[in-house]
Design an enzyme around this catalytic site. Structure first.
Site, PDB file in Angstrom:
ATOM      1  CB  ALA A 153      53.045  67.881  43.254  1.00  0.00           C
ATOM      2  CE1 TYR A 154      46.763  64.814  48.562  1.00  0.00           C
ATOM      3  CE2 TYR A 154      45.755  66.491  48.309  1.00  0.00           C
ATOM      4  CZ  TYR A 154      45.260  65.458  49.030  1.00  0.00           C
ATOM      5  OH  TYR A 154      44.593  64.969  49.889  1.00  0.00           O
ATOM      6  CB  SER A 155      46.118  69.499  43.103  1.00  0.00           C
ATOM      7  OG  SER A 155      45.686  70.287  43.906  1.00  0.00           O
ATOM      8  CB  SER A 157      49.008  63.346  43.473  1.00  0.00           C
ATOM      9  OG  SER A 157      48.491  63.384  43.996  1.00  0.00           O
TER      10      SER A 157
END
Length: 233
Positions: A153-155, A157
């Site tokens: 999810a971080y990647s 975003s």
């Protein structure tokens, strides 16, 4: 480097710049570096106590995830600076762990702070930036180039933030607004120790934050619109 990835360098002496995420480690160092080069600043953050400790710029309390933040920054820019020549977005949050173990609210917060909020902000600042022929610089991350397992999810975003910068670079060219996308490698800001959820994997020693901040400001000075992780070596 292609012509699309370079532009005219910025004269930072006297430039009116808002630094968003200025209460974070990297954002505060970027603000200090810009101030050393003569820029006039708004320092924007959501923590009033940390804002009060900054020695540079006019403080603006605002949360990048709030759609009203851009309105507050625009009003402060007109009141205190008489306009705006640029905005540096150094705000961001991180989370770790398999997607299946990541709560919905964490996925939502990652995208709100890392993607949606910056777009809300820019929509409200564009009139000022078009007036001045200014710039926006988005601080993304190496995972935009090299997504990592346990950071889906971080990647995603950060990749979305970089994609928006690439599109906006083309979209805003006719308005004379430059768009910078900077994707630093892991940097020792302490952010990995403050995730929204999960535990950071073992990471290699990161770069010194003050060196990354100086490299970001150097990119502005020379007009390097696209700065990848390899450009920090």
């Amino acid at each position: 480097m292609s012509a699309a990835q370079t532009g005219a360098g910025r004269d930072l002496d006297g430039a009116r710049i808002a630094v968003v995420g200025a209460t974070g480690v990297l954002g505060s160092l970027v603000a200090e570096e810009l101030a050393r080069r003569g820029s006039r600043l708004l320092v924007v953050g959501r923590d009033p106590d940390r804002l009060a400790t900054l020695d540079v710029g006019v403080p603006v309390e605002a949360d990048v995830g709030d759609a009203a933040a851009g309105t507050a920054v625009a009003a402060a820019a007109r009141e205190h600076l008489g306009g705006l020549d640029g905005v540096v977005n150094a705000a961001g949050v991180v989370a770790f762990g398999p997607l299946a173990d990541t709560p919905d609210i964490v996925v939502e917060e990652l995208f709100l702070t890392n993607v949606i909020g910056p777009l809300f902000l820019l929509r409200r600042l564009l009139p000022l930036l078009e007036e001045s022929g200014g710039f926006v610089l988005q601080v993304s991350a190496v995972v935009a180039e090299r997504p990592m397992a346990g950071m889906a999810a971080y990647s995603a975003s950060k990749a979305a933030l970089s994609a928006s910068a690439t599109a906006l670079r083309l979209e805003l060219r006719r308005h004379g607004v430059q768009v910078y996308d900077v994707r630093p490698p892991h940097t020792e800001t302490g952010l990995a120790g403050r995730p929204l959820s999960g535990v950071a994997p073992r990471l290699p020693q990161g770069l010194a934050p003050h060196l990354v901040a100086a490299r970001i400001v150097d990119a502005l000075a020379v007009g390097q619109l696209d700065v990848g992780a390899g450009d920090f070596a």
